[in-house]
Design a protein around this motif. Structure first.
Motif, short mmCIF file in Angstrom:
data_model
loop_
_atom_site.label_atom_id
_atom_site.label_comp_id
_atom_site.label_asym_id
_atom_site.label_seq_id
_atom_site.Cartn_x
_atom_site.Cartn_y
_atom_site.Cartn_z
N UNK A 1 48.04 -3.35 19.52
CA UNK A 1 48.66 -4.64 19.32
C UNK A 1 48.13 -5.28 18.06
N UNK A 2 48.90 -6.19 17.54
CA UNK A 2 48.58 -6.85 16.27
C UNK A 2 47.90 -8.19 16.55
N UNK A 3 46.81 -8.44 15.84
CA UNK A 3 46.14 -9.73 15.90
C UNK A 3 46.53 -10.51 14.65
N UNK A 4 47.21 -11.62 14.84
CA UNK A 4 47.63 -12.45 13.70
C UNK A 4 46.45 -13.31 13.25
N UNK A 5 46.03 -13.11 12.00
CA UNK A 5 44.91 -13.86 11.42
C UNK A 5 45.36 -14.40 10.07
N UNK A 6 45.09 -15.68 9.84
CA UNK A 6 45.40 -16.29 8.54
C UNK A 6 44.10 -16.81 7.96
N UNK A 7 43.83 -16.46 6.73
CA UNK A 7 42.58 -16.88 6.07
C UNK A 7 42.82 -17.87 4.95
N UNK A 8 44.08 -18.21 4.68
CA UNK A 8 44.36 -19.21 3.66
C UNK A 8 44.14 -20.58 4.28
N UNK A 9 43.29 -21.39 3.67
CA UNK A 9 42.89 -22.64 4.29
C UNK A 9 43.12 -23.81 3.35
N UNK A 10 43.62 -24.94 3.86
CA UNK A 10 43.93 -26.11 3.01
C UNK A 10 42.69 -26.92 2.64
N UNK A 11 42.05 -26.56 1.53
CA UNK A 11 40.81 -27.21 1.11
C UNK A 11 40.98 -28.45 0.23
N UNK A 12 42.11 -28.61 -0.42
CA UNK A 12 42.21 -29.59 -1.51
C UNK A 12 41.83 -31.01 -1.09
N UNK A 13 42.26 -31.44 0.08
CA UNK A 13 41.95 -32.82 0.49
C UNK A 13 40.47 -33.00 0.84
N UNK A 14 39.84 -31.95 1.35
CA UNK A 14 38.39 -32.02 1.61
C UNK A 14 37.66 -32.21 0.28
N UNK A 15 38.06 -31.46 -0.72
CA UNK A 15 37.43 -31.59 -2.04
C UNK A 15 37.65 -32.99 -2.60
N UNK A 16 38.86 -33.53 -2.47
CA UNK A 16 39.13 -34.88 -2.96
C UNK A 16 38.33 -35.91 -2.17
N UNK A 17 38.18 -35.70 -0.87
CA UNK A 17 37.44 -36.62 -0.03
C UNK A 17 35.97 -36.69 -0.46
N UNK A 18 35.38 -35.55 -0.77
CA UNK A 18 33.98 -35.56 -1.18
C UNK A 18 33.79 -36.21 -2.54
N UNK A 19 34.81 -36.17 -3.39
CA UNK A 19 34.71 -36.77 -4.72
C UNK A 19 35.10 -38.25 -4.72
N UNK A 20 35.78 -38.71 -3.68
CA UNK A 20 36.24 -40.11 -3.64
C UNK A 20 35.05 -41.06 -3.57
N UNK A 21 35.20 -42.19 -4.22
CA UNK A 21 34.10 -43.15 -4.26
C UNK A 21 34.21 -44.25 -3.22
N UNK A 22 35.42 -44.60 -2.83
CA UNK A 22 35.56 -45.69 -1.85
C UNK A 22 35.77 -45.13 -0.45
N UNK A 23 35.38 -45.93 0.52
CA UNK A 23 35.55 -45.53 1.91
C UNK A 23 37.04 -45.40 2.24
N UNK A 24 37.86 -46.30 1.69
CA UNK A 24 39.31 -46.26 1.94
C UNK A 24 39.90 -44.96 1.40
N UNK A 25 39.49 -44.57 0.21
CA UNK A 25 40.00 -43.32 -0.38
C UNK A 25 39.55 -42.12 0.45
N UNK A 26 38.31 -42.13 0.90
CA UNK A 26 37.82 -41.03 1.74
C UNK A 26 38.64 -40.93 3.03
N UNK A 27 38.93 -42.07 3.64
CA UNK A 27 39.72 -42.08 4.87
C UNK A 27 41.14 -41.56 4.64
N UNK A 28 41.72 -41.95 3.51
CA UNK A 28 43.08 -41.48 3.21
C UNK A 28 43.10 -39.96 3.02
#
Length: 94
Positions: A1-28
């Motif tokens: 049987x086939x095990x469906x595995x996906x390794x492509x992961x949506x990182x872009x918003x995590x990266x933007x969150x860590x670079x954001x300076x305001x709490x509001x921007x981090x939350x968005x």
């Protein structure tokens, strides 16, 4: 049987969150990350096709343990939604 595995992961918003300076921007960026992750989970759920010899679940690989922990701590409802769709989020160590 086939095990469906996906390794492509949506990182872009995590990266933007860590670079954001305001709490509001981090939350968005966190909200957008949750939306992106939900979308990815839905896409991975489409891989579940037992009639095509797949298992009745799929795996979404989160390639970073810190991001995996972050998801479980900050947006656990997304993990619950994934499980309801039979998508299991996994990390390198879990």
């Amino acid at each position: 049987r086939v095990v469906a595995v996906d390794v492509k992961f949506p990182y872009s918003e995590i990266q933007k969150m860590t670079a954001a300076e305001s709490k509001a921007a981090k939350e968005e960026h966190l909200k957008q990350f949750a939306r992106d992750l939900r979308s990815k989970v839905a896409k991975v759920a489409e891989y579940i096709q037992p009639e095509s010899n797949t298992l009745d679940y799929a795996i979404l690989f989160v390639p970073n343990e810190m991001v995996f922990s972050f998801i479980n701590q900050r947006i656990p409802e997304v993990v619950d939604e994934a499980l309801r769709q039979r998508v299991i989020l996994v990390s390198p160590f879990r």
